[in-house]
Structures are given as structure tokens and as C-alpha cells.
Design a protein around this motif. Sequence first.
Motif, PDB file in Angstrom:
ATOM      1  N   MET A   1       0.871  -1.132  -0.114  1.00 39.33           N
ATOM      2  CA  MET A   1       0.175   0.285   0.125  1.00 39.33           C
ATOM      3  C   MET A   1       0.809   1.192  -0.151  1.00 39.33           C
ATOM      4  SD  MET A   1      -3.315   0.861   2.379  1.00 39.33           S
ATOM      5  CE  MET A   1      -3.860  -0.983   2.550  1.00 39.33           C
ATOM      6  N   SER A   2       0.520   2.085  -0.882  1.00 34.65           N
ATOM      7  CA  SER A   2       1.547   3.649  -0.937  1.00 34.65           C
ATOM      8  C   SER A   2       1.128   4.297   0.459  1.00 34.65           C
ATOM      9  CB  SER A   2       0.924   4.314  -2.287  1.00 34.65           C
ATOM     10  OG  SER A   2      -0.175   4.910  -1.739  1.00 34.65           O
ATOM     11  N   SER A   3       2.274   5.094   0.465  1.00 34.43           N
ATOM     12  CA  SER A   3       2.352   6.109   1.561  1.00 34.43           C
ATOM     13  C   SER A   3       1.105   6.999   1.656  1.00 34.43           C
ATOM     14  CB  SER A   3       3.740   6.888   1.826  1.00 34.43           C
ATOM     15  OG  SER A   3       3.886   7.789   0.632  1.00 34.43           O
ATOM     16  N   GLU A   4       0.808   7.464   0.279  1.00 29.50           N
ATOM     17  CA  GLU A   4      -0.463   8.373   0.225  1.00 29.50           C
ATOM     18  C   GLU A   4      -1.790   7.847   0.742  1.00 29.50           C
ATOM     19  OE1 GLU A   4       2.596   9.501  -2.495  1.00 29.50           O
ATOM     20  OE2 GLU A   4       1.728   7.776  -2.256  1.00 29.50           O
ATOM     21  N   VAL A   5      -1.854   6.313   0.615  1.00 27.86           N
ATOM     22  CA  VAL A   5      -2.996   5.672   1.031  1.00 27.86           C
ATOM     23  C   VAL A   5      -2.972   5.312   2.545  1.00 27.86           C
ATOM     24  CG1 VAL A   5      -4.033   3.512   1.147  1.00 27.86           C
ATOM     25  CG2 VAL A   5      -3.290   4.348  -0.985  1.00 27.86           C
ATOM     26  N   TRP A   6      -1.726   5.064   3.103  1.00 30.15           N
ATOM     27  CA  TRP A   6      -1.651   4.978   4.710  1.00 30.15           C
ATOM     28  C   TRP A   6      -1.950   6.455   5.163  1.00 30.15           C
ATOM     29  CZ3 TRP A   6      -1.951   0.867   7.165  1.00 30.15           C
ATOM     30  CH2 TRP A   6      -1.692  -0.379   6.552  1.00 30.15           C
ATOM     31  N   PHE A   7      -1.631   7.435   4.730  1.00 35.26           N
ATOM     32  CA  PHE A   7      -1.770   8.632   5.100  1.00 35.26           C
ATOM     33  C   PHE A   7      -3.411   9.230   5.082  1.00 35.26           C
ATOM     34  CE2 PHE A   7      -1.798  13.324   5.121  1.00 35.26           C
ATOM     35  CZ  PHE A   7      -1.445  13.829   6.238  1.00 35.26           C
ATOM     36  N   THR A   8      -3.930   8.700   3.909  1.00 37.64           N
ATOM     37  CA  THR A   8      -5.484   9.009   3.907  1.00 37.64           C
ATOM     38  C   THR A   8      -6.252   8.288   4.980  1.00 37.64           C
ATOM     39  OG1 THR A   8      -5.089   9.290   1.486  1.00 37.64           O
ATOM     40  CG2 THR A   8      -7.229   8.796   2.120  1.00 37.64           C
ATOM     41  N   VAL A   9      -5.786   6.862   5.138  1.00 32.62           N
ATOM     42  CA  VAL A   9      -6.356   6.089   6.373  1.00 32.62           C
ATOM     43  C   VAL A   9      -6.074   6.983   7.537  1.00 32.62           C
ATOM     44  CG1 VAL A   9      -6.343   4.074   7.610  1.00 32.62           C
ATOM     45  CG2 VAL A   9      -6.204   3.849   5.151  1.00 32.62           C
ATOM     46  N   LEU A  10      -4.952   7.325   7.857  1.00 32.83           N
ATOM     47  CA  LEU A  10      -4.952   8.032   9.150  1.00 32.83           C
ATOM     48  C   LEU A  10      -5.599   9.435   9.130  1.00 32.83           C
ATOM     49  CD1 LEU A  10      -3.224   8.855  11.800  1.00 32.83           C
ATOM     50  CD2 LEU A  10      -1.542  10.164  10.143  1.00 32.83           C
ATOM     51  N   VAL A  11      -5.689  10.044   7.913  1.00 36.45           N
ATOM     52  CA  VAL A  11      -6.588  11.492   8.090  1.00 36.45           C
ATOM     53  C   VAL A  11      -8.231  10.801   8.388  1.00 36.45           C
ATOM     54  CG1 VAL A  11      -7.298  13.368   6.919  1.00 36.45           C
ATOM     55  CG2 VAL A  11      -4.861  12.638   6.895  1.00 36.45           C
ATOM     56  N   ALA A  12      -8.569   9.953   7.746  1.00 32.29           N
ATOM     57  CA  ALA A  12     -10.085   9.224   7.860  1.00 32.29           C
ATOM     58  C   ALA A  12     -10.213   9.001   9.220  1.00 32.29           C
ATOM     59  CB  ALA A  12     -10.126   8.347   6.951  1.00 32.29           C
ATOM     60  N   ALA A  13      -9.272   8.378  10.027  1.00 31.70           N
ATOM     61  CA  ALA A  13      -9.392   8.140  11.339  1.00 31.70           C
ATOM     62  C   ALA A  13      -9.467   9.320  12.007  1.00 31.70           C
ATOM     63  CB  ALA A  13      -8.138   7.165  11.794  1.00 31.70           C
ATOM     64  N   VAL A  14      -8.712  10.408  12.138  1.00 28.29           N
ATOM     65  CA  VAL A  14      -8.938  11.537  12.506  1.00 28.29           C
ATOM     66  C   VAL A  14     -10.109  12.556  12.216  1.00 28.29           C
ATOM     67  CG1 VAL A  14      -7.804  14.000  12.864  1.00 28.29           C
ATOM     68  CG2 VAL A  14      -6.293  12.132  12.614  1.00 28.29           C
ATOM     69  N   GLY A  15     -10.637  12.160  11.071  1.00 32.46           N
ATOM     70  CA  GLY A  15     -11.822  12.684  10.809  1.00 32.46           C
ATOM     71  C   GLY A  15     -13.181  12.034  11.480  1.00 32.46           C
ATOM     72  N   LEU A  16     -13.083  10.685  11.493  1.00 38.42           N
ATOM     73  CA  LEU A  16     -14.014   9.958  12.326  1.00 38.42           C
ATOM     74  C   LEU A  16     -13.832  10.354  13.873  1.00 38.42           C
ATOM     75  CD1 LEU A  16     -13.687   6.312  10.776  1.00 38.42           C
ATOM     76  CD2 LEU A  16     -15.421   7.880  10.477  1.00 38.42           C
ATOM     77  N   GLU A  17     -12.649  10.514  14.489  1.00 37.88           N
ATOM     78  CA  GLU A  17     -12.604  11.053  15.688  1.00 37.88           C
ATOM     79  C   GLU A  17     -13.373  12.397  15.702  1.00 37.88           C
ATOM     80  OE1 GLU A  17     -10.955  13.052  19.181  1.00 37.88           O
ATOM     81  OE2 GLU A  17     -10.606  13.803  16.997  1.00 37.88           O
ATOM     82  N   ARG A  18     -13.293  13.314  14.876  1.00 34.96           N
ATOM     83  CA  ARG A  18     -13.699  14.414  15.011  1.00 34.96           C
ATOM     84  C   ARG A  18     -15.257  14.544  15.187  1.00 34.96           C
ATOM     85  NH1 ARG A  18      -9.451  15.362  16.061  1.00 34.96           N
ATOM     86  NH2 ARG A  18      -8.152  16.910  15.322  1.00 34.96           N
ATOM     87  N   LEU A  19     -15.842  13.468  14.238  1.00 32.33           N
ATOM     88  CA  LEU A  19     -17.304  13.134  14.319  1.00 32.33           C
ATOM     89  C   LEU A  19     -17.633  12.703  15.717  1.00 32.33           C
ATOM     90  CD1 LEU A  19     -17.732  11.607  10.897  1.00 32.33           C
ATOM     91  CD2 LEU A  19     -18.293  14.055  11.635  1.00 32.33           C
ATOM     92  N   ALA A  20     -16.804  11.969  16.232  1.00 30.56           N
ATOM     93  CA  ALA A  20     -17.096  11.621  17.631  1.00 30.56           C
ATOM     94  C   ALA A  20     -17.097  12.681  18.558  1.00 30.56           C
ATOM     95  CB  ALA A  20     -16.130  10.273  18.172  1.00 30.56           C
ATOM     96  N   GLU A  21     -16.228  13.855  18.430  1.00 35.06           N
ATOM     97  CA  GLU A  21     -16.265  14.942  19.262  1.00 35.06           C
ATOM     98  C   GLU A  21     -17.530  15.529  19.225  1.00 35.06           C
ATOM     99  OE1 GLU A  21     -13.012  17.701  18.607  1.00 35.06           O
ATOM    100  OE2 GLU A  21     -11.385  15.830  18.755  1.00 35.06           O
ATOM    101  N   LEU A  22     -17.963  15.670  17.968  1.00 33.13           N
ATOM    102  CA  LEU A  22     -19.145  16.545  17.610  1.00 33.13           C
ATOM    103  C   LEU A  22     -20.553  15.835  18.627  1.00 33.13           C
ATOM    104  CD1 LEU A  22     -18.542  17.537  13.867  1.00 33.13           C
ATOM    105  CD2 LEU A  22     -18.456  18.984  16.002  1.00 33.13           C
TER     106      LEU A  22
END
Length: 179
Positions: free
Chosen positions: A1-22
Motif C-alpha cells: 500500500m502506498s504512503s499516500e493511502v496509509w496517510f489517507t487512512v490516518l486522516v480518515a481516522a482523525v476525521g472519524l474522531e472529529r465526528l465522535a467529538e461532535l
Amino acid sequence: MSSEVWFTVLVAAVGLERLAELVVSKRNATWSLERGGVETGQGHYPVMVVLHTGLLAGMLVEVWLLRPDVLPLLGVTMLALAVASQVLRWWCITTLGRRWNTRVIVVPGLAPVTGGPYRWFSHPNYVAVVVEGVALPLVHSAWITALVFTVANAALLTVRIRCENTALASLPRAEGVSA
């Protein structure tokens, strides 16, 4: 898996965390308002939402379009800082309990919280925000996003912290209040 894909997964996880915060924020805002809470700073709130959403989108756009070279030591160090910022953020959320939300709502008569990280900093959550705003994009060497967010966030935090300090000044002072 490319580093861009791994990074996208990380950012998506942070996005989900933000939704939990909301979700937590909305529940806690309702609790505060039901107890006579007074909201201030509504004017800057939409700017904050756009800025934080822009951070997530901006670093993905930068990584996928510009394809910066990832510096492994920088990436690992920044990932550790990004994780540490999440730990601090959730320490703040748990310390404030029902009083924490993404808006500035103060319940009259409740003394400010002085436990947890608030024992050392007036606004520890913003330490987490600043660290994350630099560290998360730099996990994948997204320098432009890190710089633009940091400058814009500094301007926003100037307004936000002034607003919070004014709102908190109306509360009674009590030593040792932890939550």
C-alpha cells in the motif's frame, strides 16, 4: 500500500474522531444550555469549523496532488506528536466532562475546572490543536498545509481564547475544583 493511502487512512481516522467529538459536544452543549448555559462567540464558530475541515482536506489534497517526498524520521516524529495531541485532547474532554463542547458555553455559578491538564494551562486543548495542526500534515511532509493552518489557526485562537477568557471571567473562583 502506498504512503499516500496509509496517510489517507490516518486522516480518515482523525476525521472519524472529529465526528465522535461532535456527538459528545452536542450532547454536552444540550446539558449546559438546559442548566442556563450562556453561549458566546457564535460569530467565530463557523470559521473554526471551516478551518478544521480545511486542515483535513488540505493535507489530503497536498499529499495526493503534490506528492511530497516523505522524510521517514520527520514522519515518525510527527506521528508521535499527533498521537500525543489526541491523548491531550481527550484528557481535556474527560477532565471537563459534561462542560466540554466545541462552542463557548458557560453555565453560570459553576466554578472553572482546575484539575487535570487545567492545573498547568488555562487552555490545554488549544495546545493539542496547535501541535496537531503542525504534526499531522508533516507526517507526510505536507508543509504547505501545516504552514497555512498554523497561521490561520493563530489568528482564530487569538479571537477564541479572548472570547473564552471573557466568558470564564464571569464564573466564581474556587480553588481545587476538578470537574
